[in-house]
Each structure stands twice: as structure tokens, then as C-alpha cells.
Design an enzyme around this catalytic site. Structure first.
Site, PDB file in Angstrom:
ATOM      1  N   LYS A  13       0.866  -1.189   0.000  1.00 56.28           N
ATOM      2  CA  LYS A  13       0.000   0.000   0.000  1.00 56.28           C
ATOM      3  C   LYS A  13       0.892   1.224   0.000  1.00 56.28           C
ATOM      4  CE  LYS A  13       0.897   1.144   4.482  1.00 56.28           C
ATOM      5  NZ  LYS A  13       1.650   2.360   4.904  1.00 56.28           N
ATOM      6  N   MET A  98      11.413  -4.326   3.624  1.00 55.76           N
ATOM      7  CA  MET A  98      11.103  -4.257   5.044  1.00 55.76           C
ATOM      8  C   MET A  98      11.470  -2.881   5.584  1.00 55.76           C
ATOM      9  SD  MET A  98      12.451  -8.078   6.049  1.00 55.76           S
ATOM     10  CE  MET A  98      12.084  -7.874   7.800  1.00 55.76           C
ATOM     11  N   GLY A 100       9.840  -0.252   4.987  1.00 58.89           N
ATOM     12  CA  GLY A 100       9.685   0.659   3.866  1.00 58.89           C
ATOM     13  C   GLY A 100       8.437   1.515   3.894  1.00 58.89           C
ATOM     14  N   GLY A 101       7.510   1.246   4.831  1.00 58.10           N
ATOM     15  CA  GLY A 101       6.282   2.031   4.874  1.00 58.10           C
ATOM     16  C   GLY A 101       5.248   1.615   3.849  1.00 58.10           C
ATOM     17  N   VAL A 102       5.409   0.396   3.289  1.00 61.81           N
ATOM     18  CA  VAL A 102       4.439  -0.082   2.302  1.00 61.81           C
ATOM     19  C   VAL A 102       3.560  -1.205   2.862  1.00 61.81           C
ATOM     20  CG1 VAL A 102       5.760   0.657   0.292  1.00 61.81           C
ATOM     21  CG2 VAL A 102       6.149  -1.636   1.250  1.00 61.81           C
ATOM     22  N   SER A 107       0.360  -6.644   5.476  1.00 61.61           N
ATOM     23  CA  SER A 107      -0.271  -7.275   4.327  1.00 61.61           C
ATOM     24  C   SER A 107      -0.098  -8.790   4.371  1.00 61.61           C
ATOM     25  CB  SER A 107       0.309  -6.712   3.033  1.00 61.61           C
ATOM     26  OG  SER A 107      -0.384  -7.197   1.906  1.00 61.61           O
ATOM     27  N   ASP A 139      -2.380  -1.370  10.661  1.00 58.05           N
ATOM     28  CA  ASP A 139      -2.558  -1.374   9.198  1.00 58.05           C
ATOM     29  C   ASP A 139      -3.213  -2.650   8.684  1.00 58.05           C
ATOM     30  OD1 ASP A 139      -1.508   1.132   8.888  1.00 58.05           O
ATOM     31  OD2 ASP A 139       0.435   0.471   8.101  1.00 58.05           O
TER      32      ASP A 139
END
Length: 288
Positions: A13, A98, A100-102, A107, A139
Site C-alpha cells: 500500500k 522491510m 519501507g512504509g508499504v 499485508s 494497518d
């Protein structure tokens, strides 16, 4: 992979904006954010077992198995259904950076929850699974719900944004991992910013209040933002980083920009935005 295995995506994301608008008594920050999925994914293969063993079949450097959100998600789901004989082998193909803020770990957890809900034939609804996910991380619910969303609270109060543009993104992952807890604990972080409305976001208010602290502490992130701005005409930070991204309308422009940025101190990805999670498409379930 045997006939009973399930191979599923765990999509990344992006936070298209991130505002810090307060702090709860327990120390958690109150946020406003916008989540959108991209088609960059980890891949998880789930192979059910009937001996109660839940195990990761391949190592994840720096992450002990008991701390792995994918393993913890499987254990939480088994505990919720009350059947101690349910088990699974979890094979993770790690593509998302890792730190990385994604949303990689979150997820992965959501993919395990939704995948095992099918494999174990548990028939939990998305509300129940999202509640389980929230105990694993703030998240996780957005990945369980499966839609692009406006998020508030600690990020768990979600309102669908089905009509967001679905552009192409150039994503840079600098060769560093940002410690999210340290960013939110930083003395210089502004915590009392004014909330905005969805309309204000849609009109272009795309601030990320973590940006000044992250760029001060992580020179590689600052360098990535600068170079992305230079090539693409804009650059933003997702979450607390380390990943940064630029928005482009056309795939060929995104791929051309990626070529120009390939020599830096980062990984470069080209990804397509999506308002429905690739996981939900794969499983054939409606976001909700």
C-alpha cells in the site's frame, strides 16, 4: 506446492497523505491517512496441516518466527476458531522492502488470515477477521477490508474511497529501514496538526507530517526524494518511509523515469495503483 495449497498475493500500500492530529492517553497517535494498493506484492503459499503445527518454511532475515506477523496471524485465527489441530506451512516470497512504509508485514498477516479462512473453511466474516487483524497491527484491517480508504483513529477507522485515480507509481526503496516507533517518538514530531476533510485531500492537500523527522534522520530517504523530484517533478513519502514515490499518468513515463533512477542507492519499482486489493481479486471475495 501440493493440490491443497493456496498461493496468494500480499500487496503493498501507499499512504497518499499522513496527518498526525493528536495523541491518545495510551501513547498511540491519532492519524488521518489515505491508503491505496499497488500491484507490487509479496507472495504467500499456504499448505494446510492437520497436526496443529504452524510454521514458516523459509527464514526471514532479522525476524524470529514468533515475531513474524504471518505466523502470529495464523495462530490468532486458529485460537479464534478453537480447533487446536489446524496447522499450516507458510512459504513467504518476500518482495516488499522491510521497514519501507508499504505495509509488508501487515499485508502478509491479512493474506494469511483471509487465505486460511478459506483453506480451513471457517466462514468468518470480514468484520471478525479485521478485528483479529487489528490486534496484530493498525494497518492490518485495511488489507483485510480490501479497498482504498480514508483512515482515521490509529488508522483503523476506514471509509472506502472507490473513485480515487489509479495512476502509475515510481517507488524508490532506499537501502535503509526506518524505525517507525522512533519516528513517532521523536521530540521534533508535530502532534497537534489540524484535521482536514476528504474534500481537502481530494483538492490536493497531501502532506505527510512525518516527512521532516524522517529526512533529518535518514539522509538516504532525503536523497531519494530529491532525485525523484528531479526526474518526475514530484515526490512523496509513504507512511514513515523509507519508501518514497512519484505519481505518473502513463506506464511508459513511469518506466522511463525508473530507468533514469536505476543507478541510485535504492531499489526502483514501477507499480499500478488499485482501489481493490489484488488479494480479494485472487480469492474472489468482495471488499467490505
Amino acid at each position: 506446492m501440493n493440490d491443497s495449497s493456496l498461493r496468494l498475493p500480499a500487496p503493498a500500500k501507499l499512504n497518499l497523505m499522513l496527518r498526525i492530529v493528536g495523541r491518545r492517553p495510551d501513547g498511540y497517535h491519532l492519524l488521518q491517512t489515505v491508503f491505496q494498493f499497488i500491484d507490487l506484492c509479496d507472495w504467500i503459499t499456504l499448505t494446510p496441516r492437520q497436526d496443529g503445527v504452524i510454521r514458516r518454511v523459509n527464514p526471514l532475515p532479522g525476524v524470529p518466527e514468533d515475531s513474524d506477523l504471518a505466523v502470529r496471524a495464523a495462530r490468532a485465527l486458529r485460537d479464534a476458531c478453537g480447533n487446536p489441530l489446524l496447522g499450516v506451512d507458510i512459504d513467504l516470497e518476500k518482495n516488499l522492502p522491510m521497514g519501507g512504509g508499504v505495509g509488508g508485514g501487515s499485508s502478509d498477516a491479512a493474506t494469511v488470515l483471509l487465505g486460511l479462512n478459506q483453506l480451513w473453511r471457517l466462514h468468518f466474516g470480514l468484520d471478525e477477521i479485521a478485528a483479529l487483524g487489528l490486534n496484530l497491527g493498525a494497518d492490518v484491517p485495511v488489507f483485510v477490508r480490501g479497498f482504498s480508504a480514508w483512515g482515521e483513529g490509529v488508522g483503523e477507522h476506514l471509509t472506502a474511497l472507490p473513485d480515487l485515480p489509479e495512476p502509475w507509481y515510481v517507488v524508490l526503496a532506499p537501502h535503509c529501514q526506518v524505525a517507525t516507533g522512533a519516528i513517532f517518538g521523536a521530540p521534533g514530531l508535530t502532534r497537534d496538526n489540524k484535521p482536514i476533510t476528504m474534500v481537502e485531500f481530494l483538492r490536493g492537500n497531501e502532506e505527510n507530517h512525518c516527512l521532516p523527522v524522517v529526512t533529518e534522520r535518514y539522509p538516504l530517504v532525503k536523497e531519494a526524494l530529491f532525485n525523484l523530484e528531479l526526474v518526475c517533478g514530484g515526490s512523496r513519502l509513504t507512511g514513515t518511509g523509507a519508501c518514497v514515490f512519484a505519481v505518473l499518468e502513463y506506464e511508459h513515463d513511469a518506466r522511463h523515469a525508473a530507468e533514469q533512477l536505476a543507478a541510485g542507492e535504492w531499489q526502483v519499482f514501477v507499480a499500478k495503483g488499485s482501489n481493490i486489493s489484488p488479494l480479494h481479486n485472487r480469492l474472489g471475495i468482495e471488499p467490505g
